[in-house]
Motif scaffolding. Structure first.
Motif, short mmCIF file in Angstrom:
data_model
loop_
_atom_site.label_atom_id
_atom_site.label_comp_id
_atom_site.label_asym_id
_atom_site.label_seq_id
_atom_site.Cartn_x
_atom_site.Cartn_y
_atom_site.Cartn_z
N LYS A 250 9.25 4.31 -1.81
CA LYS A 250 9.38 5.71 -2.87
C LYS A 250 10.01 5.34 -4.12
O LYS A 250 9.48 5.50 -5.14
CB LYS A 250 9.97 6.90 -2.27
CG LYS A 250 8.82 7.97 -2.08
CD LYS A 250 9.49 9.05 -1.09
CE LYS A 250 8.40 10.01 -0.64
NZ LYS A 250 8.66 10.88 0.37
N LEU B 45 1.79 1.69 -3.40
CA LEU B 45 0.90 2.52 -4.26
C LEU B 45 1.18 4.04 -4.19
O LEU B 45 0.91 4.47 -5.54
CB LEU B 45 -0.54 2.03 -3.59
CG LEU B 45 -1.81 2.51 -4.33
CD1 LEU B 45 -1.79 1.88 -5.63
CD2 LEU B 45 -3.07 1.83 -3.54
N GLY B 46 1.28 4.51 -3.13
CA GLY B 46 1.33 6.02 -3.22
C GLY B 46 2.35 6.48 -4.29
O GLY B 46 2.18 7.22 -5.07
N SER B 47 3.66 5.99 -4.32
CA SER B 47 4.72 6.36 -5.02
C SER B 47 4.38 5.94 -6.53
O SER B 47 4.78 6.40 -7.53
CB SER B 47 6.10 5.53 -4.58
OG SER B 47 6.09 4.43 -4.79
N ASP C 268 -2.42 7.35 -16.46
CA ASP C 268 -3.42 7.08 -15.59
C ASP C 268 -3.17 5.76 -14.76
O ASP C 268 -2.29 4.81 -15.56
CB ASP C 268 -4.81 7.11 -16.15
CG ASP C 268 -5.27 8.45 -16.27
OD1 ASP C 268 -4.97 9.24 -15.35
OD2 ASP C 268 -5.71 8.70 -17.36
N LEU C 269 -3.53 5.62 -13.66
CA LEU C 269 -3.47 4.07 -13.06
C LEU C 269 -4.75 3.32 -12.75
O LEU C 269 -5.63 3.88 -12.10
CB LEU C 269 -2.66 4.49 -11.78
CG LEU C 269 -2.07 3.20 -10.88
CD1 LEU C 269 -1.04 2.50 -11.77
CD2 LEU C 269 -1.85 3.62 -9.60
N LEU D 76 0.82 -1.31 -0.17
CA LEU D 76 0.04 -0.03 -0.01
C LEU D 76 0.81 1.47 0.00
O LEU D 76 0.45 2.43 -0.61
CB LEU D 76 -0.82 0.16 1.37
CG LEU D 76 -2.10 -1.20 0.93
CD1 LEU D 76 -3.13 -0.99 2.36
CD2 LEU D 76 -2.77 -0.86 -0.15
N THR E 230 1.41 5.92 -7.83
CA THR E 230 0.61 6.74 -8.26
C THR E 230 1.10 8.03 -8.70
O THR E 230 1.05 8.67 -9.83
CB THR E 230 -0.46 7.07 -7.36
OG1 THR E 230 -0.99 5.87 -6.63
CG2 THR E 230 -1.81 7.55 -7.81
N ARG E 231 1.98 8.25 -7.84
CA ARG E 231 2.77 9.84 -8.06
C ARG E 231 3.51 9.44 -9.13
O ARG E 231 3.55 10.58 -10.12
CB ARG E 231 3.83 9.95 -6.69
CG ARG E 231 4.24 11.43 -6.71
CD ARG E 231 3.40 12.44 -6.53
NE ARG E 231 2.22 12.15 -5.67
CZ ARG E 231 1.90 12.64 -4.46
NH1 ARG E 231 2.50 13.51 -3.93
NH2 ARG E 231 0.82 12.09 -3.81
N VAL F 168 -6.11 0.27 -10.86
CA VAL F 168 -5.71 -0.52 -9.89
C VAL F 168 -6.65 -1.99 -9.64
O VAL F 168 -7.99 -1.53 -10.00
CB VAL F 168 -5.79 0.05 -8.47
CG1 VAL F 168 -5.54 -0.91 -7.37
CG2 VAL F 168 -4.64 1.10 -8.50
#
Lengths: 348, 348
Positions: free
Chosen positions: B310, B94-96, B107-108, B91, B98-99, B110
DNA sequence: GTGAGTCATTATAACGATTAAGACGTAAAA
DNA sequence: TTTTACGTCTTAATCGTTATAATGACTCAC
């Protein structure tokens, strides 16, 4: 009938049509099980499609039918937190949202947003998604404008958050008032008489405010006094919880319980209290909110309110789909569940 | 030029063309900053587009240009864990991811997958995505077949995981061997001589195996003996860690340190050890892996290896894009970072 | 002054599906 | 026998772009 015997790249419906000896439109219908096409031909076409490893081109399909069977999930956090630390609560919701989408044949487009961007235009407008789910703690005021323009453009969206009067659009949220009420009743039943609250109230997240108000109600019902000095602001980080707890201690006010507006805040608060050699729960009982995974493993384990994240994702998706199809919405509030753990165990 | 003065629903490039007094194709070019169109006209067109709140229709654009500027992220977990408890490590990744995607204009999409489904066909094949990122601990064998067919179809994909010989496709992963090596050296430097390992080794996640092998190397280098009895299987759950620790205790073998293949396992192990009245780190030092948020808040705080989530997201996306564009891939291993905390503090 | 070379723009096919409207037998109704 | 109806399939238009070839206008050199 087009005469393109060899399949060049990926197979198209024309390739199947040629092999099946029918027209392309028949193929299109057959693959979607239209009863306008004979069952026998239908099966034949399906067989060929499978053999050729054919998959309907989403882009062509979407373009023609003017819908994307895709939902966009927009996560926005307070600008203070960076992308490496995403609120665990939302992340756990992500799971159920994904599940709910895929069950219904929808794809999920995920995006983290800085509130500054013009996300409000970027999804529905270009037909990437049929609707939008908005997820984020945060000050409603800061993004109200965007919601208004979303609304104006006829974009379908639902948001997670406090259901309040005057808010634009459809919200789905936990019953924070009730949750705060129950937490406080629990604390009182444990013998607490001076209950502090850590969490932004005056401005910021309306969820926190609702929890606080629920708490106040319980305090009054027990014929205790609400002490405004026993409320410390905090946004949703452990650091803020830490600071908040210190502030309470420094204030000199007496308190025997702390209701933290979130588990992250509670974690920080516990750290601060412990450092001051206060025993939990003997000296101070602590309760959080959210039941993040950490809650059950912290020392002491943390009493908290479990939000129904599984149900939430389901309801959000369900409601959005209703909205898209012009149907009425039913549920919009989910009950929380008080989980009593060590940080607030009853005496005796 | 089509004569559709009034804008019916959403504005199209024809509407803009009409207002600008140019052809639609010029509009299309202008909005993509083609220097085939005069700068003056370009600006004029852009202004009108903005005014009409025009957005390029993704579906039409994708269909025509045969690419989606979308990446699909497929998360698959061991079937044992349910969707409400997603591995925090992924999870945070996921942040990195997406960024990294949004920075590059992608686009992502999921999706959580049960390994059973035929996900391998469902994304690239229907042009939903240009490429796929695969994320998941798990037995490589179980999904190797899918990777093979992905490869055959010419689908671009990268996976997170151990980089090993004979594996299909491109992998990006932490240097687990090195990580395990450093953890164990650290434990030895703290005075440990009998180091146990909790984590599946014989079968299952190759990441765990690599960490174990790195650990063994360090043990041998220190002229200590590797004791196979001090290894307990565990998949990546706290419950398994708990069981694993109990198994070690029950075995009767002596050990003064436990290297857990993941933080979740470590959390479970700590619980078990504590229940047996073993002090951490005095009696047994414990180290985890992953540095999930919980690690810094558990009691005692947990020594662990921080994976560069990251950087991982960045590299995964970067590599996938390279792959799509037919360019060579550079990095595929990321260094971990040992974070020493209370659970393994040095003596003295 | 005719041909070559730019520059800016237009006209026109694709892309691969969905869908309304039309065509063609064949069976039932008049 | 003629008409109506139905089941089955085809033809053709359409969704909103992007990309290629074609068109004009206008300059420049020989």
């Amino acid at each position: 009938m087009s005469i393109n015997e060899p399949i060049k790249g990926k197979a198209t419906s024309f390739d199947i049509a040629y092999r099946a000896g029918v027209s392309q439109s028949t193929v299109s219908r057959a693959l979607r099980d239209s009863d306008l096409v004979n069952l026998e031909t239908r099966n034949k076409i399906k067989a060929i499609a499978k053999e050729l490893n054919y998959k309907v081109d989403k882009n062509a399909s979407n373009l023609r039918s003017q819908q994307s069977t895709t939902i966009a999930l927009l996560l926005f956090e307070d600008p203070t937190t960076d992308d490496s630390q995403i609120n665990p609560f939302f992340l756990s919701m992500l799971g159920s949202i994904t599940r709910a989408c895929s069950v219904r044949g929808y794809d999920l487009l995920v995006s983290f947003q800085q509130l500054s961007d013009d996300w409000h235009a970027d999804y529905a407008d270009c037909h990437k998604a049929d609707g939008i789910i908005l997820l984020g703690y945060g000050d409603y005021q800061t993004y109200q404008q965007k919601l208004v323009s979303l609304e104006q453009q006829g974009t379908h969206f639902v948001r997670w958050g406090a259901v309040r009067e005057g808010h634009i659009g459809h919200s789905v949220g936990s019953d924070n008032f009730q949750g705060g009420y129950e937490v406080t009743r629990h604390l009182i039943s444990c013998g607490a008489t001076n209950i502090a609250f850590i969490g932004g109230v005056s401005k910021g997240a309306p969820e926190f405010l609702a929890r606080y108000e629920g708490s106040c109600k319980a305090i009054k019902e027990a014929n205790l006094a609400v002490n405004p000095k026993l409320q410390a602001d905090a946004i949703n980080t452990d650091l803020d919880g830490y600071k908040g707890a210190l502030k309470l201690i420094d204030s000199g006010e007496r308190f025997d319980a702390v209701f933290c507006a979130s588990d992250l805040i509670a974690v920080g608060a516990i750290k601060a209290l412990t450092e001051q050699n206060l025993r939990i729960p003997e000296d101070v009982a602590v309760v959080g909110y959210d039941d993040i995974p950490l809650a059950s493993f912290s020392r002491p384990t943390l009493t908290t309110v479990q939000q129904d994240t599984k149900g939430a994702g389901e309801v959000l998706v369900e409601n959005l789909l209703h909205l898209i199809q012009g149907e009425p919405i039913v549920t919009n509030t989910l009950a929380g569940k008080l989980i009593v753990r060590q940080s607030s165990s009853k005496p005796g």
